[in-house]
Write a protein that holds these residues in place. Structure first.
Motif, PDB file in Angstrom:
ATOM      1  N   VAL A   8      -5.009   2.297  -1.539  1.00 48.07           N
ATOM      2  CA  VAL A   8      -3.722   1.626  -1.332  1.00 48.07           C
ATOM      3  C   VAL A   8      -3.550   0.637  -2.476  1.00 48.07           C
ATOM      4  CG1 VAL A   8      -2.435   0.068   0.185  1.00 48.07           C
ATOM      5  CG2 VAL A   8      -3.840   1.887   1.177  1.00 48.07           C
ATOM      6  N   VAL A   9      -2.424   0.704  -3.144  1.00 46.16           N
ATOM      7  CA  VAL A   9      -2.186  -0.203  -4.275  1.00 46.16           C
ATOM      8  C   VAL A   9      -1.283  -1.342  -3.798  1.00 46.16           C
ATOM      9  CG1 VAL A   9      -1.337  -0.405  -6.637  1.00 46.16           C
ATOM     10  CG2 VAL A   9      -2.378   1.739  -5.864  1.00 46.16           C
ATOM     11  N   ALA A  14       3.410  -4.148   2.973  1.00 48.80           N
ATOM     12  CA  ALA A  14       3.188  -2.703   3.025  1.00 48.80           C
ATOM     13  C   ALA A  14       1.702  -2.360   2.976  1.00 48.80           C
ATOM     14  CB  ALA A  14       3.929  -2.026   1.875  1.00 48.80           C
ATOM     15  N   GLY A  15       0.996  -2.946   2.014  1.00 57.51           N
ATOM     16  CA  GLY A  15      -0.415  -2.615   1.854  1.00 57.51           C
ATOM     17  C   GLY A  15      -1.246  -3.047   3.053  1.00 57.51           C
ATOM     18  N   ALA A  31      -7.756  -1.142  -0.267  1.00 56.67           N
ATOM     19  CA  ALA A  31      -6.555  -1.650  -0.944  1.00 56.67           C
ATOM     20  C   ALA A  31      -6.991  -2.529  -2.108  1.00 56.67           C
ATOM     21  CB  ALA A  31      -5.698  -2.464   0.015  1.00 56.67           C
ATOM     22  N   PHE A  32      -6.316  -2.371  -3.232  1.00 51.41           N
ATOM     23  CA  PHE A  32      -6.572  -3.216  -4.403  1.00 51.41           C
ATOM     24  C   PHE A  32      -5.364  -4.107  -4.616  1.00 51.41           C
ATOM     25  CE2 PHE A  32      -9.149   0.568  -4.974  1.00 51.41           C
ATOM     26  CZ  PHE A  32     -10.402  -0.017  -5.141  1.00 51.41           C
ATOM     27  N   MET A 135       1.164   3.983  -2.821  1.00 47.97           N
ATOM     28  CA  MET A 135       1.655   2.929  -3.707  1.00 47.97           C
ATOM     29  C   MET A 135       2.439   1.915  -2.870  1.00 47.97           C
ATOM     30  SD  MET A 135       0.298   4.403  -6.233  1.00 47.97           S
ATOM     31  CE  MET A 135       0.687   3.259  -7.523  1.00 47.97           C
ATOM     32  N   ALA A 136       1.783   0.786  -2.602  1.00 46.56           N
ATOM     33  CA  ALA A 136       2.423  -0.289  -1.835  1.00 46.56           C
ATOM     34  C   ALA A 136       2.593  -1.467  -2.784  1.00 46.56           C
ATOM     35  CB  ALA A 136       1.547  -0.654  -0.637  1.00 46.56           C
TER      36      ALA A 136
END
Ligand code: N01
Length: 542
Positions: A8-9, A14-15, A31-32, A135-136
């Protein structure tokens, strides 16, 4: 085997929810997040006065009834620190921290067709493989500072509102220049004016703003909302904007003018932008209808601002109300009655340069001690463009989107299998209550990934045909409204050289959800699902 099921970006609204939802579905997720904290837009935009323009009861997650009941908002429109506290509470409550890596920016994501995995590189030099990429990265993450000659020579400090120093800034006794009068500029200006010896507001385009009428949340109103929160959330999901907005249900042009004035005044007194735009059915589709509300707001500006020449400069004429985000403020226009605030029209006299001591327009020089840019974002696509994303055959996403973004349902783009965009271009996203749209996308994506894995497939990809048809629909709907009449960031007009393509979907949150659900029920219509056994791939869906 891939290192992870899903990368998860980003770890904004959202992320954070993506981590929770995907992990709850039994997937290995990480997630990053580039920031040193979670919150995305609510982490970065910590400028004084930052406040949400959607009410707290609406701008909150609905996925957990328990969370909904436990949390209490203090204000009708939450200020940035409270939204950030809420998001940190969510991460604590659901134990999300082990799966969120802070201070780590994703720099590249490359699709490996042979193994059906994404290779994701982060700025610590580590490369991880994941079966899916979500893509968040946010719609308003990539901030913009205009290329004004001489800025680097300025002796004083300068700031962009989206990278505000976390320790705050003391403007006491300083001469401050503010460039930008969108939602952000309008919020930050009165805060700066409180301390500065002189605030110069450099306005290129006058903007519409309506009052917030912010207030503390009444405990009785909170109790009664919580008693029917589930029902209320359903209304939000089925609505046009992701917020239940009571409208008259009638076109304004068919109304007696005195009734129209009463309706507008009532909404003006109660505050908020969405109730204003939802008052009548034709306000966003008929220019004559829109003019009625535009003139009403201009009259309020003339009433509020004592110097009528300043009031006229503050009156917006360049676009229909709502075609740019309708700003909200309780004190912006009144601020111009203070002797230490000067409005500078940089439409008639453009900014020509920054010098070591101030800012010059084509007609005058302004001596300044500090400069603030509230000049917006490379919206919708900027954060994605910053990552080197390469799909099938090494195609760069930026290359595919040279003529503007294209994404099926705004959630996936052909040539980039197993990659999903949360609130991407072509979905309601920024024209809706973002939290409602984020939840809808995350839940849809989680179900789609479940379907792919449950069916033994290795990849899912939007077809070019489905993407094209959806893109045409998005544009057709946009051009049936007044939205494209504004030079807004919705259409990319704020970024020099950006293709002018209307990015968000205006068809409404409720109808959009139905469409996404129908696509899923039809076995992910418009997507191709494949099993890739290295060189042997079997097409089984679509
Ligand atoms: O950015 P903007 P924003 N010289 O792009 C001006 C959300 N948001 O950060 O209009 C002079 O709207 C530009 O002028 P012009 C919300 O969705 C929400 O304010 O291009 N001026 C404009 O005035 C919002 O829509 C909340 O002529 C220059 C301003 O900078 C979105 O974020 C709060 C210039 C940019 O306005 C973006 O809002 C804040 C130049 N060279 C933001 N370049 C809430 O929830 C740019 N400008 C309340």
């Amino acid at each position: 085997m891939a290192d992870l099921d899903v990368v998860v970006v980003g770890a904004g609204f959202a992320g954070i929810y993506a981590v929770h939802a995907l992990r709850s579905a039994g997937l290995r997720v990480r997630a990053f997040e580039a920031g040193s904290g979670i919150g995305g837009t609510w982490f970065w935009n910590c400028y004084p006065g930052a406040r949400c323009d959607v009410e707290s009861k609406d701008y909150s997650y609905s996925f957990s009834p328990e969370l909904e009941q436990e949390w209490s908002w203090s204000e009708r429109y939450p200020a940035q620190p409270e939204v950030l506290r809420y998001l940190n509470h969510v991460a604590d409550r659901f134990g999300l921290w082990p799966d969120i890596q802070l201070n780590t920016r994703v720099t590249a994501a490359v699709w490996d067709s042979a193994d059906s995995v994404w290779s994701v590189t982060t700025d610590d030099g580590v490369v991880r493989t994941a079966r899916f990429c979500v893509m968040a990265s946010g719609c308003l993450s990539e901030y913009q500072v205009p290329a004004i000659p001489g800025l680097s020579s300025f002796r004083g400090p300068w700031y962009h509102t989206s990278r505000w120093p976390r320790e705050g800034v003391d403007f006491t006794g300083l001469r401050v220049g503010l460039v930008g009068t969108g939602s952000t500029g309008i919020q930050v200006a009165p805060e700066i004016a409180r301390d500065a010896s002189q605030l110069y507001v450099f306005q290129r385009t006058a903007n519409f703003a309506v009052p917030n009428r912010n207030a503390t949340v009444d405990p009785e109103a909170e109790r009664s909302l919580k008693a029917r929160y589930r029902e209320y959330r359903e209304e939000a999901r089925a609505s046009l904007l992701g917020v239940p907005v009571p409208g008259t249900g009638r076109p304004v042009l068919a109304e007696p003018p005195q009734d129209v004035q009463r309706t507008y005044m009532d909404r003006w007194q109660r505050g908020g932008g969405m109730p204003f735009l939802g008052a009548y059915t034709d306000l966003l589709v008929d220019r004559a209808a829109n003019d009625t509300v535009a003139e009403f707001i201009r009259d309020r500006i003339r009433e509020t601002v004592a110097d009528q020449s300043v009031a006229e400069l503050l009156c917006p004429w360049a676009y229909p109300v709502g075609a740019k985000r309708l700003c909200q403020s309780d004190d912006y226009f009144a601020m111009f009655n203070s002797p230490n605030v000067t409005l500078v029209d940089v439409r008639s006299s453009p900014i020509t340069e920054v010098t070591p001591d101030g800012l010059r327009t084509s007609s005058e020089f302004y001596a300044l001690d500090a400069l603030v840019f509230a000049t917006g974002f490379d919206a919708m696509t900027g954060a994605l463009a910053r990552i080197d994303i390469r799909g099938v055959d090494g195609l760069a996403l930026t290359e595919k989107w040279t003529a503007g973004p294209r994404a099926y349902l705004g959630v996936a783009t052909a040539g980039f299998p197993n990659m999903f965009l949360v609130t991407g271009p072509g979905s309601p996203s920024v024209l809706s209550n973002m939290v409602v749209s984020i939840e809808q996308h995350v839940e849809w994506i989680t179900a789609c990934i479940g379907h792919v894995l449950g069916g033994g497939y290795t990849q899912v990809e939007a077809t070019a045909e489905a993407e094209k048809a959806w893109g045409e629909h998005v544009i057709e709907v946009a051009y049936s409204t007044l939205f494209p009449m504004a030079d807004s960031w919705y259409i990319g007009a704020n970024i020099p050289g950006k293709p002018r393509v209307f990015a968000p979907y205006i068809g409404g949150v409720g109808p959009y959800r139905e469409r996404c659900d129908a696509v899923a029920s039809a076995g992910y219509e418009g997507f191709v699902l494949t099993v890739s056994l290295r060189f042997l791939s079997r097409e089984v869906g679509g």
